[in-house]
Design an enzyme around this catalytic site. Structure first.
Site, short mmCIF file in Angstrom:
data_model
loop_
_atom_site.label_atom_id
_atom_site.label_comp_id
_atom_site.label_asym_id
_atom_site.label_seq_id
_atom_site.Cartn_x
_atom_site.Cartn_y
_atom_site.Cartn_z
CG ASN A 1 -1.70 1.23 1.44
OD1 ASN A 1 -1.80 2.06 0.53
ND2 ASN A 1 -2.31 1.39 2.61
CD1 TRP A 2 3.24 1.08 -3.14
CD2 TRP A 2 3.20 2.44 -4.93
NE1 TRP A 2 3.86 0.42 -4.16
CE2 TRP A 2 3.85 1.23 -5.29
CE3 TRP A 2 3.07 3.43 -5.89
CZ2 TRP A 2 4.36 0.99 -6.56
CZ3 TRP A 2 3.57 3.20 -7.17
CH2 TRP A 2 4.21 2.00 -7.49
CE LYS A 3 -0.05 3.25 4.83
NZ LYS A 3 0.15 3.36 6.27
CG HIS B 1 -5.72 1.76 5.77
ND1 HIS B 1 -5.19 2.73 6.59
CD2 HIS B 1 -4.70 0.92 5.46
CE1 HIS B 1 -3.89 2.48 6.76
NE2 HIS B 1 -3.57 1.39 6.08
CD GLU C 1 -2.91 -2.29 7.73
OE1 GLU C 1 -1.85 -2.48 7.16
OE2 GLU C 1 -3.63 -1.29 7.53
N GLY D 1 3.20 2.68 10.75
CA GLY D 1 4.11 3.80 10.53
C GLY D 1 4.91 4.21 11.74
CB SER E 1 6.12 -1.24 11.87
OG SER E 1 5.74 0.11 12.05
CD GLU F 1 -2.72 5.48 6.95
OE1 GLU F 1 -2.78 5.48 5.71
OE2 GLU F 1 -1.76 4.98 7.58
N GLY G 1 3.18 -0.98 4.25
CA GLY G 1 3.17 0.44 3.91
C GLY G 1 4.57 0.90 3.53
N GLY G 2 5.27 1.49 4.49
CA GLY G 2 6.58 2.12 4.23
C GLY G 2 7.54 1.21 3.48
#
Ligand code: 13P
Length: 252
Positions: free
Chosen positions: A10-12, A97, A169, A175, A215, A99, A236-237
């Site tokens: 997930n590149w966000k 999600h 999650e 993050g 993470s 976010e 993510g990251g």
């Protein structure tokens, strides 16, 4: 969908189109013929069509979207519907999600409508759930997860649920660099299967893929993926770096 090993990136809201295309090419160079793991690339909307051209015809690589609207079309300026996603080759969409829950105030009822739209368009939902640090510290995490899951999946038939992927999650791990331990992940994934078994049956519980997110990186993926009820990761990251993402894919 029957249970399979999955790594989704997930590149966000990151990367330019050119950076995204380069990243995908670097991933393809490393894992092109490694088809034991289902790989899902989830870039921003504006890059979907272009990245679909890179992924189409690649073995076990799929395109996903980060969101879709609750309606199928019409006067909703700035929004994207599931049938639009389908028209650019999306096979998966993230729903629920944290976010979206926290910054955009999305609620269970929105997730139900979004998943209905996704399924109507042959897009599989990756339905995300997770507790906050406060909810965990006050020992409410099992209750919160039960509610987040039940409130949404009870609206779907057993056949529709067979198309779901779930992602656990924990919000405190997203993050932050603070990953859930393998024990914490395994405990919650097994618990989630129990909730699914109560709502549907043990077959549905055994067949649903449950991804861990928060993470998850090249260093800790192997330990997490060893857990019996962890079927892969929603990254993510670490999905923004080709070497890291590929190491995660090779971590099973
Ligand atoms: P990080 O891997 O950056 O913690 O993000 C996880 C996530 O939210 C994936 O959807």
């Amino acid at each position: 969908m029957s249970r399979q090993k999955i790594v989704a990136g997930n590149w966000k809201m990151n990367k330019s189109l050119q950076e995204g295309k380069t990243l995908v090419q670097m991933i393809l160079n490393q894992v092109n013929d490694f088809d034991e793991v289902t790989k899902i690339i989830i870039p921003p909307f504006t890059y979907l069509d272009s990245i679909n051209s890179q992924l189409s015809k690649k073995e076990n690589f799929f395109l996903g979207a980060q969101n879709c609207h609750t309606n199928s079309g019409g006067a909703f300026t700035g929004e994207i519907s599931a049938n639009m996603l389908s028209s650019v080759g999306c096979k998966f969409v993230l729903v629920g999600h944290s976010e979206r829950r926290h910054y955009f105030n999305e609620k269970d009822g929105d997730f139900v409508l979004k998943i209905k739209e996704a399924l109507k368009n042959n897009i599989q939902p990756i339905f995300c759930i997770g507790e906050t640090i406060h909810e965990r510290k006050t020992d409410n995490h099992f209750k919160v997860i039960t509610e987040q899951l039940t409130n949404v999946i009870k609206e779907f038939s057993i056949d529709d649920f067979a198309k779901f992927i779930l992602a656990y999650e924990p919000v405190w791990a997203i993050g932050t660099g603070e990953t859930a331990t393998a024990q914490q992940a395994q405990e919650m994934h097994a618990f989630i299967r129990g909730v699914v078994a109560d709502i549907y049956d043990s077959n549905s519980a055994n067949n649903v893929a449950i991804l861990y997110g928060g993470s998850c990186n090249a260093q800790n993926a192997q330990e997490l993926f060893k857990c019996k009820d962890v079927d892969g990761g929603l990254i993510g990251g670490a999905s923004l770096n080709a070497d890291d993402f590929c190491k995660i894919i090779f971590s099973f």
